[in-house]
Design a protein around this motif. Structure first.
Motif, PDB file in Angstrom:
ATOM      1  N   ILE A   3     -16.799  36.738  12.488  1.00 51.15           N
ATOM      2  CA  ILE A   3     -17.072  37.573  11.302  1.00 51.15           C
ATOM      3  C   ILE A   3     -15.772  38.116  10.727  1.00 51.15           C
ATOM      4  O   ILE A   3     -15.580  38.150   9.493  1.00 51.15           O
ATOM      5  N   PHE A   4     -14.866  38.526  11.607  1.00 46.37           N
ATOM      6  CA  PHE A   4     -13.575  39.052  11.157  1.00 46.37           C
ATOM      7  C   PHE A   4     -12.802  38.007  10.360  1.00 46.37           C
ATOM      8  O   PHE A   4     -12.182  38.316   9.334  1.00 46.37           O
ATOM      9  N   ALA A   5     -12.816  36.761  10.814  1.00 46.87           N
ATOM     10  CA  ALA A   5     -12.099  35.681  10.128  1.00 46.87           C
ATOM     11  C   ALA A   5     -12.660  35.467   8.725  1.00 46.87           C
ATOM     12  O   ALA A   5     -11.899  35.333   7.752  1.00 46.87           O
ATOM     13  N   ILE A   6     -13.987  35.440   8.597  1.00 44.48           N
ATOM     14  CA  ILE A   6     -14.603  35.210   7.287  1.00 44.48           C
ATOM     15  C   ILE A   6     -14.313  36.367   6.337  1.00 44.48           C
ATOM     16  O   ILE A   6     -13.895  36.152   5.186  1.00 44.48           O
ATOM     17  N   LEU A   7     -14.524  37.593   6.808  1.00 41.23           N
ATOM     18  CA  LEU A   7     -14.288  38.760   5.942  1.00 41.23           C
ATOM     19  C   LEU A   7     -12.801  38.904   5.601  1.00 41.23           C
ATOM     20  O   LEU A   7     -12.439  39.178   4.458  1.00 41.23           O
ATOM     21  N   GLN A  17     -16.930  30.785  -0.671  1.00 35.51           N
ATOM     22  CA  GLN A  17     -16.092  29.613  -0.414  1.00 35.51           C
ATOM     23  C   GLN A  17     -15.444  29.658   0.954  1.00 35.51           C
ATOM     24  O   GLN A  17     -15.344  28.640   1.641  1.00 35.51           O
ATOM     25  N   VAL A  18     -15.022  30.837   1.383  1.00 32.78           N
ATOM     26  CA  VAL A  18     -14.423  30.966   2.718  1.00 32.78           C
ATOM     27  C   VAL A  18     -15.467  30.671   3.790  1.00 32.78           C
ATOM     28  O   VAL A  18     -15.204  29.927   4.745  1.00 32.78           O
ATOM     29  N   ALA A  19     -16.674  31.237   3.650  1.00 28.87           N
ATOM     30  CA  ALA A  19     -17.744  30.966   4.608  1.00 28.87           C
ATOM     31  C   ALA A  19     -18.098  29.487   4.625  1.00 28.87           C
ATOM     32  O   ALA A  19     -18.350  28.899   5.687  1.00 28.87           O
ATOM     33  N   SER A  20     -18.089  28.867   3.459  1.00 33.82           N
ATOM     34  CA  SER A  20     -18.406  27.447   3.349  1.00 33.82           C
ATOM     35  C   SER A  20     -17.388  26.589   4.097  1.00 33.82           C
ATOM     36  O   SER A  20     -17.754  25.612   4.746  1.00 33.82           O
ATOM     37  N   ILE A  21     -16.118  26.973   4.036  1.00 32.59           N
ATOM     38  CA  ILE A  21     -15.067  26.193   4.698  1.00 32.59           C
ATOM     39  C   ILE A  21     -14.994  26.511   6.193  1.00 32.59           C
ATOM     40  O   ILE A  21     -14.911  25.597   7.024  1.00 32.59           O
ATOM     41  N   VAL A  22     -15.055  27.794   6.562  1.00 32.32           N
ATOM     42  CA  VAL A  22     -14.988  28.173   7.974  1.00 32.32           C
ATOM     43  C   VAL A  22     -16.157  27.574   8.751  1.00 32.32           C
ATOM     44  O   VAL A  22     -15.986  27.052   9.856  1.00 32.32           O
ATOM     45  N   GLY A  56     -13.145  26.697  12.060  1.00 28.98           N
ATOM     46  CA  GLY A  56     -14.448  26.274  12.548  1.00 28.98           C
ATOM     47  C   GLY A  56     -15.332  27.462  12.877  1.00 28.98           C
ATOM     48  O   GLY A  56     -14.887  28.615  12.920  1.00 28.98           O
ATOM     49  N   GLY A  57     -16.605  27.185  13.116  1.00 28.97           N
ATOM     50  CA  GLY A  57     -17.561  28.234  13.446  1.00 28.97           C
ATOM     51  C   GLY A  57     -17.561  28.526  14.933  1.00 28.97           C
ATOM     52  O   GLY A  57     -16.567  28.342  15.636  1.00 28.97           O
ATOM     53  N   SER A  58     -18.709  28.993  15.413  1.00 31.69           N
ATOM     54  CA  SER A  58     -18.839  29.378  16.815  1.00 31.69           C
ATOM     55  C   SER A  58     -19.287  28.203  17.677  1.00 31.69           C
ATOM     56  O   SER A  58     -19.889  27.244  17.185  1.00 31.69           O
ATOM     57  N   SER A  59     -19.026  28.316  18.965  1.00 30.24           N
ATOM     58  CA  SER A  59     -19.576  27.367  19.928  1.00 30.24           C
ATOM     59  C   SER A  59     -21.095  27.500  19.920  1.00 30.24           C
ATOM     60  O   SER A  59     -21.626  28.599  19.790  1.00 30.24           O
ATOM     61  N   GLY A  60     -21.815  26.374  20.023  1.00 27.01           N
ATOM     62  CA  GLY A  60     -23.274  26.429  20.030  1.00 27.01           C
ATOM     63  C   GLY A  60     -23.890  26.601  18.661  1.00 27.01           C
ATOM     64  O   GLY A  60     -25.063  26.953  18.540  1.00 27.01           O
TER      65      GLY A  60
END
Length: 489
Positions: free
Chosen positions: A279-283, A311-316, A344-348
């Protein structure tokens, strides 16, 4: 190597996969378009799957066979999934190489496309294109483990090789039940997003978000795939739709196990370190981007923040949707998105790329090494969420990151050299490799969100098919098949 048993299990998966053609076939019947593009591959899947299934008994497979089965399953399904595009004979994806590119991009939830004109394709073909991403999001093999009895034996190894991230959290004693939980959450969130988008349509907030559009966009949001039947992607819809899709992209990029605990009134999501960093990375990246958009496009803060966080959420999360043509953003804002391609996103989750948990583990390991340089006799552990991370997991995370960038660098060099005839600059080439290896979809520059990958020579598109395959299976699952030690084991 238990080759016959491995092929028999591959046959089981292909038999299950044949059922998926019924959905676009039904759409074709409804809109009175040809059904042969779906009927023929469905019959082929049944015949080939039935033949392979007859080769083996019910003998348990090991980790060695699991590597081969998962890799072959994804390659086979991508090939069969390309047949509807070829048989329909419409547009650029009628070409076999382009059809395989589009199919691999779909099932690996990459979202890179070679479609030029969406209007010439039937509703059934476009529906199939969206459905491939939804099927690939949570994983074909995970679905097979949840349904097929023969894959429950040794299913833990299979699921761990297919599931995104360095480790699989087993939620129940039986892996089949864990697979069902993951798919249940996935289906539930897809249904929830679909209902919300349909509601927005009927109350007049989202006039273009028809029930059909709501369903197919929910498919590619929850799979973090990013395919859209519209050339303008999410730019075609209202701000309310963009906010909803932003929320569901973030949910899709989180660890699905946390939702399971949340439903059981276990609130570990709050103290989960990986989720907090995610969440910190996206915000953080969104807020960094806002000033550039405010200045360049003369936007107020709320509007600029909506564009930037989408756009950031879409790429992350490696979804690849777009509400703006970010290839026209100023360089610093584009660089933020390029940087986000490697997070990248989270594991799982259904997200691709390197994954937040690997970065956090690697950074903590580096910090430990720096401390040990002046406290060499100290005993320091790397902890994640208060839990000690094993040395093998640390080595695995560091090795994966190193391997990822080696493949990225070598592939970028090939794309740059092979793209000399089309005046491809290094930034475009590198972003295209990052977008395909990370299963993101659109890149920067000539292959931005409103463009396609047809500008690349056939050899480059062939390489990108391999990169998408590698990226979805976390590189090692496929790459190990090309080592001498694997076949001598």
């Amino acid at each position: 190597m238990k080759l016959k048993e491995t092929l028999a299990l591959l046959g089981e998966i292909m038999l299950l996969f044949s059922i998926s053609f019924l959905a676009p076939l039904t759409v074709a019947l409804y809109y009175k378009t040809p059904i042969s593009p779906f009927l023929i591959p469905m019959v082929m899947s049944l015949i080939i799957g039935g033949f392979l299934r007859s080769l083996g008994a019910g003998e348990e497979i090991g980790i060695r066979e699991a590597f081969l089965l998962v890799s072959l399953a994804w390659l086979s399904i991508a090939v069969l999934g390309a047949l509807p595009y070829i048989l329909a004979g419409e547009g650029s994806i009628a070409n076999p190489l382009n059809a395989l590119f589009e199919s691999m991009s779909g099932f690996t939830t990459t979202g890179a496309t070679v479609v030029v004109d969406f209007s010439i394709h039937s509703k059934a073909i476009l529906f199939w294109r969206q459905l491939t991403q939804w099927l690939g999001g949570m994983g074909i093999v995970v679905l097979a483990i949840a349904i097929l009895p023969r894959l429950s034996v040794g299913g833990s190894e299979l699921m761990s090789l297919e599931a995104p991230g360095p480790q699989l959290e087993k939620l129940t004693p039986h892996i089949k039940n864990t697979a069902r939980i993951f798919w249940g959450i996935y289906v539930g969130l897809t249904a929830m997003e679909t209902l919300i988008l349909i509601t927005l349509h009927y109350i007049g907030i989202a006039p273009k978000m028809t029930p059909y559009m709501a369903l197919v966009h929910s498919f590619t949001t929850m799979s973090t795939g990013g395919f859209s039947p519209l050339s303008q992607s999410i730019k075609a819809f209202s701000p309310a739709v963009q906010w909803i899709i932003t929320i569901f992209m973030i949910l899709a990029g989180a660890n699905f196990a946390l939702f399971w605990y949340l439903m059981r009134k276990d609130y570990r999501i709050i103290r989960n370190e990986e989720f907090r960093w995610y969440i910190f990375a996206i915000l953080g990246l969104s807020l960094l981007t806002v000033p550039y958009l405010e200045h360049q496009f003369n936007l107020n803060f709320i509007t600029a923040f909506r564009y930037s966080i989408f756009q950031v959420a879409s790429i992350v999360t490696t979804t690849g949707y777009a509400t703006m043509n970010f290839s026209r953003w100023v360089f610093p804002a584009q660089f933020i998105l390029f940087f986000a391609m490697f997070l990248g996103g989270s594991s799982g989750s259904t997200a691709g790329s390197i994954k937040i948990v690997r970065w956090v583990t690697a950074l903590k390991a580096i910090k430990r090494e720096l401390s040990l340089s002046f406290h060499p006799k100290s005993l320091m552990n790397v902890k994640l969420g208060g839990i000690v991370v094993g040395e093998r997991s640390i080595r695995s995370a560091l090795a994966f990151i190193a391997l990822y960038f080696i493949i990225f660098s070598v592939s970028s060099l090939f794309v740059i050299l092979n793209g000399a005839s089309v005046n491809l600059n290094p930034t475009d080439a590198m972003s295209a490799v990052a977008a395909t290896l990370g299963n993101i979809g659109p890149g920067i520059g000539k292959i931005g969100p409103m463009a396609n990958y047809l500008i690349f020579p056939p050899q480059t598109r062939a390489l990108m098919i391999v990169l998408m395959w590698f990226g979805r299976l976390e590189i090692v699952t496929v790459l190990v098949l090309f080592t001498r030690s694997y076949w001598r084991w």
